[in-house]
Design a protein around this motif. Sequence first.
Motif, PDB file in Angstrom:
ATOM      1  N   GLU A 142      -0.655   5.385   8.767  1.00 14.63           N
ATOM      2  CA  GLU A 142      -1.929   5.112   8.816  1.00 14.63           C
ATOM      3  C   GLU A 142      -2.617   4.656   7.844  1.00 14.63           C
ATOM      4  OE1 GLU A 142      -5.312   4.782  10.899  1.00 14.63           O
ATOM      5  OE2 GLU A 142      -3.311   5.340  11.645  1.00 14.63           O
ATOM      6  N   LEU A 143      -2.625   5.377   6.639  1.00 15.96           N
ATOM      7  CA  LEU A 143      -3.180   4.934   5.184  1.00 15.96           C
ATOM      8  C   LEU A 143      -3.079   3.688   5.459  1.00 15.96           C
ATOM      9  CD1 LEU A 143      -5.162   6.490   3.523  1.00 15.96           C
ATOM     10  CD2 LEU A 143      -2.511   7.252   2.084  1.00 15.96           C
ATOM     11  N   LEU A 144      -1.732   2.975   5.656  1.00 20.47           N
ATOM     12  CA  LEU A 144      -1.460   1.334   4.430  1.00 20.47           C
ATOM     13  C   LEU A 144      -1.990   0.808   5.731  1.00 20.47           C
ATOM     14  CD1 LEU A 144       0.004  -0.348   3.446  1.00 20.47           C
ATOM     15  CD2 LEU A 144       1.416   0.421   4.661  1.00 20.47           C
ATOM     16  N   THR A 167       7.174   0.378   9.530  1.00 16.65           N
ATOM     17  CA  THR A 167       6.882  -0.208  10.509  1.00 16.65           C
ATOM     18  C   THR A 167       5.629  -1.398   9.648  1.00 16.65           C
ATOM     19  OG1 THR A 167       6.110  -0.489  11.829  1.00 16.65           O
ATOM     20  CG2 THR A 167       8.247  -1.138  12.217  1.00 16.65           C
ATOM     21  N   VAL A 168       5.601  -2.121   9.047  1.00 12.84           N
ATOM     22  CA  VAL A 168       4.333  -3.034   7.847  1.00 12.84           C
ATOM     23  C   VAL A 168       3.234  -3.312   9.695  1.00 12.84           C
ATOM     24  CG1 VAL A 168       3.643  -4.503   6.712  1.00 12.84           C
ATOM     25  CG2 VAL A 168       5.791  -4.114   6.229  1.00 12.84           C
ATOM     26  N   THR A 179      -3.150 -12.283  -4.090  1.00 16.34           N
ATOM     27  CA  THR A 179      -1.871 -13.373  -3.887  1.00 16.34           C
ATOM     28  C   THR A 179      -0.270 -12.886  -4.846  1.00 16.34           C
ATOM     29  OG1 THR A 179      -3.301 -13.009  -6.482  1.00 16.34           O
ATOM     30  CG2 THR A 179      -3.523 -14.815  -5.269  1.00 16.34           C
ATOM     31  N   SER A 180      -0.622 -10.836  -4.831  1.00 16.98           N
ATOM     32  CA  SER A 180       0.568 -10.495  -5.369  1.00 16.98           C
ATOM     33  C   SER A 180       1.133  -9.210  -4.245  1.00 16.98           C
ATOM     34  CB  SER A 180       0.479  -9.759  -6.856  1.00 16.98           C
ATOM     35  OG  SER A 180       0.466 -11.030  -7.476  1.00 16.98           O
ATOM     36  N   LEU A 181       2.257  -9.477  -3.802  1.00 15.78           N
ATOM     37  CA  LEU A 181       2.561  -8.724  -2.819  1.00 15.78           C
ATOM     38  C   LEU A 181       3.590  -7.411  -3.304  1.00 15.78           C
ATOM     39  CD1 LEU A 181       1.632  -6.160  -0.758  1.00 15.78           C
ATOM     40  CD2 LEU A 181       2.501  -8.423   0.884  1.00 15.78           C
ATOM     41  N   VAL A 182       3.236  -6.307  -3.546  1.00 16.66           N
ATOM     42  CA  VAL A 182       5.145  -5.625  -3.840  1.00 16.66           C
ATOM     43  C   VAL A 182       4.800  -4.619  -3.391  1.00 16.66           C
ATOM     44  CG1 VAL A 182       5.991  -4.834  -5.581  1.00 16.66           C
ATOM     45  CG2 VAL A 182       4.891  -6.552  -6.083  1.00 16.66           C
ATOM     46  N   LEU A 183       5.853  -4.794  -2.244  1.00 19.66           N
ATOM     47  CA  LEU A 183       6.694  -3.069  -1.180  1.00 19.66           C
ATOM     48  C   LEU A 183       7.563  -3.083  -1.220  1.00 19.66           C
ATOM     49  CD1 LEU A 183       3.923  -4.395   1.711  1.00 19.66           C
ATOM     50  CD2 LEU A 183       3.362  -2.449   0.075  1.00 19.66           C
ATOM     51  N   PHE A 189      10.966  -0.514   8.183  1.00 25.20           N
ATOM     52  CA  PHE A 189      11.987  -0.918   8.349  1.00 25.20           C
ATOM     53  C   PHE A 189      11.152  -1.825   9.409  1.00 25.20           C
ATOM     54  CE2 PHE A 189      10.260   3.421  10.252  1.00 25.20           C
ATOM     55  CZ  PHE A 189      10.133   3.145  11.287  1.00 25.20           C
ATOM     56  N   GLY A 190      12.599  -2.456  10.480  1.00 29.04           N
ATOM     57  CA  GLY A 190      12.424  -3.330  11.146  1.00 29.04           C
ATOM     58  C   GLY A 190      11.446  -4.714  11.010  1.00 29.04           C
TER      59      GLY A 190
END
Length: 354
Positions: A142-144, A167-168, A179-183, A189-190
């Motif tokens: 929920e916070l994401l 899941t995302v 421009t930058s996404l690091v997860l 999952f998913g």
Amino acid sequence: MYGCPPPRIPSWKSNSNCCSCPHPKISSWKSNSNCCSWDGIECDEETHHVIGLDLSSSCLYGSINSNNTIFRLVHLESLNLADNCFSSSQIPPTIRNFPKLRYLNLSSSGFSGQVPSEILQLTKLSSLDLSPSIDDMFLNEELLRSLAQNLTGLETLVISYINISSTVPNTLANLSHLTSLVLNSCALFGKLPFSLGNLRRLIYLDLSANNFNGQISSSFANLTQLTYLSLGENHINGTIPCFFGNLTQVATLGLSSNQLSGPIPSSLGNLGKLTVLDLRFNKFQREIPESLFNVASLNRLFLAHNNLSGTVEFLKLLKLPNLKRVDLSGSNLDVITETRTMNASSIPRLEHLG
């Protein structure tokens, strides 16, 4: 000293045994001088308010709570506390005291516990890095989702090694300026979400070391600005889509430790800026496409532990001017040298070819 914090800010001490710190900034601070001249502090030239605080790699240790004098610096636009040792403190809810904050880096500083929802109030953020130094920080789905709805100006988002276990959310597509996404290493999952293809400004994308499954989304064809793409250490299956050959800006492509199969597409030979190709520990079949031996920029080529077959002429590898490391082990490939043919499994790693 208008706009300066009290001399006792911060309330931590510097400990060279705590972490690596080539230059602990607060050791040069003197309470009888203007704090705007102190190492790591930036002030507004007109108002003299402290607008930047960089205490990264300063070997600070001890706890940090909401009463810390750092939270009185309400005009801060940049805060960097990376690479310190804050004794598993939680990120205090008073982080909301920085409404003008654009840059926040709390990575590798020993924070733990739940990421506070108050971080959603920092609506001017363009760069956020929360990566902990210990695997003990949590951020719920929920916070994401709310983060993607509230911090829509983000250009850089790094929350690796934080346990999300979800899941995302599709709301991530709201971050159209990214421009930058690091997860990476977030227990996500998913399937790889189709909505990621809407982030057309992405240059750097790391989703490695999660539990993604299914095939690579066709929407990734939209990410034509990518220079770095890492999807390694997941459970992704299917083939490498041919459209990867259209991602012509990619320099690093990491797909190792998945369940990808089929042939390596010859379209990867179109990646004229490719320096690192890591396809280890998959189920790729057939021969290495000839087109790869024309990618002059290749520096590292890792194809080990697949079901590849056929022959590789060692001289073709030598002709790649920038190639330094090759790993073809654990496959059915035969490597032809000038004098004999060797199975690649008998060659653990070919290094320093140039």
